[in-house]
Design a protein around this motif. Structure first.
Motif, PDB file in Angstrom:
ATOM      1  N   MET A 224     -56.608 101.709  67.001  1.00  0.00           N
ATOM      2  CA  MET A 224     -57.717 100.840  66.595  1.00  0.00           C
ATOM      3  C   MET A 224     -57.662 100.663  65.089  1.00  0.00           C
ATOM      4  O   MET A 224     -58.007 101.562  64.328  1.00  0.00           O
ATOM      5  N   SER A 225     -57.162  99.504  64.647  1.00  0.00           N
ATOM      6  CA  SER A 225     -57.067  99.310  63.203  1.00  0.00           C
ATOM      7  C   SER A 225     -58.364  98.753  62.639  1.00  0.00           C
ATOM      8  O   SER A 225     -58.891  99.259  61.665  1.00  0.00           O
ATOM      9  N   GLY A 226     -58.880  97.651  63.241  1.00  0.00           N
ATOM     10  CA  GLY A 226     -60.083  97.030  62.723  1.00  0.00           C
ATOM     11  C   GLY A 226     -59.893  96.431  61.349  1.00  0.00           C
ATOM     12  O   GLY A 226     -60.846  96.059  60.692  1.00  0.00           O
ATOM     13  N   GLY A 227     -58.675  96.324  60.870  1.00  0.00           N
ATOM     14  CA  GLY A 227     -58.418  95.859  59.516  1.00  0.00           C
ATOM     15  C   GLY A 227     -57.720  94.522  59.504  1.00  0.00           C
ATOM     16  O   GLY A 227     -57.881  93.692  60.404  1.00  0.00           O
ATOM     17  N   ASP A 228     -56.884  94.296  58.477  1.00  0.00           N
ATOM     18  CA  ASP A 228     -56.241  93.004  58.301  1.00  0.00           C
ATOM     19  C   ASP A 228     -55.331  92.639  59.465  1.00  0.00           C
ATOM     20  O   ASP A 228     -55.085  91.464  59.725  1.00  0.00           O
ATOM     21  N   ASP A 229     -54.820  93.627  60.200  1.00  0.00           N
ATOM     22  CA  ASP A 229     -53.922  93.347  61.312  1.00  0.00           C
ATOM     23  C   ASP A 229     -54.604  92.574  62.429  1.00  0.00           C
ATOM     24  O   ASP A 229     -53.939  92.015  63.302  1.00  0.00           O
TER      25      ASP A 229
ATOM     26  N   GLY B 116     -63.807  94.472  64.476  1.00  0.00           N
ATOM     27  CA  GLY B 116     -63.914  94.344  63.029  1.00  0.00           C
ATOM     28  C   GLY B 116     -64.577  95.525  62.341  1.00  0.00           C
ATOM     29  O   GLY B 116     -65.637  95.996  62.749  1.00  0.00           O
ATOM     30  N   GLY B 117     -63.966  96.018  61.286  1.00  0.00           N
ATOM     31  CA  GLY B 117     -64.533  97.084  60.473  1.00  0.00           C
ATOM     32  C   GLY B 117     -64.411  98.481  61.040  1.00  0.00           C
ATOM     33  O   GLY B 117     -64.867  99.446  60.417  1.00  0.00           O
ATOM     34  N   ARG B 118     -63.773  98.628  62.191  1.00  0.00           N
ATOM     35  CA  ARG B 118     -63.706  99.952  62.829  1.00  0.00           C
ATOM     36  C   ARG B 118     -62.407 100.666  62.451  1.00  0.00           C
ATOM     37  O   ARG B 118     -61.623 101.092  63.298  1.00  0.00           O
ATOM     38  N   ARG B 119     -62.210 100.829  61.158  1.00  0.00           N
ATOM     39  CA  ARG B 119     -61.031 101.568  60.684  1.00  0.00           C
ATOM     40  C   ARG B 119     -61.156 103.047  61.081  1.00  0.00           C
ATOM     41  O   ARG B 119     -62.230 103.630  61.016  1.00  0.00           O
ATOM     42  N   LYS B 120     -60.026 103.643  61.410  1.00  0.00           N
ATOM     43  CA  LYS B 120     -60.035 105.047  61.830  1.00  0.00           C
ATOM     44  C   LYS B 120     -60.584 105.954  60.742  1.00  0.00           C
ATOM     45  O   LYS B 120     -61.316 106.918  61.027  1.00  0.00           O
TER      46      LYS B 120
END
Length: 395
Positions: free
Chosen positions: A1-6, A19-23
């Motif tokens: 779960m990247s939640g980032g630019d990827d 969206g926004g769920r960076r590890k």
């Protein structure tokens, strides 16, 4: 779960969820925890100096710059807004309007404001901005030729599509192109459609503002605003917000992030019900006309259909009555609609409106007849129609 630019290649529904769920912000749980803290601690004084110089989301420094709860929400909103470099959060929608104005305007500048803008935007122009030496000219956003003649020499333009209370559509790409040709910055209040329904930056605007109290929160339990932009104007928005000490609480940011995850399905349901109810109202003898650009009969429908990919549950209708008290009588008789400001929550609202009070150059849009604004919630549309039918019987 990247939640980032990827995740930028994903479709909006997927970005709403991820969206926004960076590890590094969520750890082993689904949502970023609520980080409450004014003081951020450093291992060494060198670390403190390094943090101060790296003014970006994701860098701990001090509570006014936020923490993972706020950063996650801002990043999720940026991912939804095509063309955005970053998003600044504010403690209310009106604070976001002020943040945009102060980031762009200075004493001696001239602002062009759409005459059908939200009343607090107008009040800011005639009050606070006037006191700081900014001159505002109100214009009819449907008159492209008039706007093109007026925009040279202006520093900025403020748009809203559709217009507040009376829902007139304007040609946003054409207005933004004329503003850019004259060297003016285009700002837009995009609360009605959200980035799911209108990609404002992709259509030529420089800064897009939203009241997150509405669709994003979705539950009538928080106050917040946002502004998104490309790198140049995002940098100005962030700097100005920090100079003004603007910060949102982590608890409210967590509520907004939670609401964001279901915004897509809520908007789809509310838009579907609104169209059903608006079409029904058009057929009622007590209704003179319905003000809703999503309806094929609306004068702005072609523009809405060309530029927008979605709508929402907010529209208005004008009564076929000369009695100025008729709109209040209808509102008072409604059982399933609350009477109150705001919109975008799960509950339906009705509000008598008098838009002539908030117009300088445009016709008021209702012909002076009694009118009501409806915010359609998540109740069954047929139940709402039955309620409106019994209330309209009193007109």
């Amino acid at each position: 779960m990247s939640g980032g630019d990827d995740d930028k290649h994903l479709r909006p529904a997927s970005r709403l969820v991820r969206g926004g769920r960076r590890k590094e912000w969520t750890g082993p749980v689904v949502n970023p925890p609520v980080w409450r803290g004014s003081t951020h601690l450093y291992d060494t004084d060198a670390d403190r100096h390094a943090a101060g110089g790296n003014n970006a989301d994701g860098q701990f420094f001090y509570g006014r710059r936020g923490a993972p709860t706020q950063w996650a929400l801002a990043e999720a909103l940026t991912q939804l807004e095509a063309g955005a470099y970053g998003t600044q959060l504010y403690p209310s929608g009106v604070a976001a309007i002020a943040g945009c104005m102060f980031a762009v305007l200075k004493p001696g500048d001239r602002l062009l404001m759409a005459d059908n803008a939200y009343d607090p935007s107008r009040s800011m122009a005639t009050g606070l901005l006037a006191r700081m030496g900014v001159e505002t000219t109100f214009f009819d956003p449907r008159d492209l030729d008039g706007f093109t003649a007026a925009v040279p020499g202006a520093k900025a333009v403020w748009l809203e599509a559709p217009g507040s209370l009376t829902f007139e559509m304007c040609d946003v790409p054409a207005l933004a192109a004329a503003a850019r040709a004259a060297g003016a910055v285009t700002m837009i209040d995009n609360t009605w459609a959200s980035p799911l329904g209108f990609a404002a930056l992709d259509h030529g605007c420089d800064i897009v503002m939203m009241s997150l109290s509405k669709h994003v929160g979705g539950h009538s339990d928080l106050m917040m605003g946002s502004a998104s932009a490309g790198k140049r104007w995002y940098t100005a928005l962030r700097r100005t917000a920090q100079e003004l000490g603007q910060v949102v609480s982590p608890d409210d940011a967590a509520l907004a992030a939670r609401g964001l995850r279901t915004m897509g399905v809520r908007l789809e349901a509310q838009t579907r019900s609104a169209l059903q109810i608006a079409a029904w109202l058009e057929s009622q003898p007590q209704v003179a006309r319905v003000l809703c650009p999503m309806l094929p009969s609306d004068p702005g429908h072609a523009l809405w259909q060309r530029d927008f990919t979605g709508g929402c549950g907010l529209f208005a209708f004008v009564l076929a009555s000369n009695d100025p008290a008729a709109s209040a009588r209808v509102a008072d008789a409604l059982q399933m609609f609350g009477i109150g400001y705001s919109w975008g929550g799960f509950e339906s609202l009705a509000l008598p409106i008098a838009p002539a009070t908030y117009r300088s150059v445009m016709p008021c849009g209702t012909g002076g007849a009694p009118a009501l604004r409806l915010a359609i919630g998540l109740e069954d549309a047929d139940d709402l129609i039955a309620d409106l039918a019994q209330a309209l019987a009193l007109v």
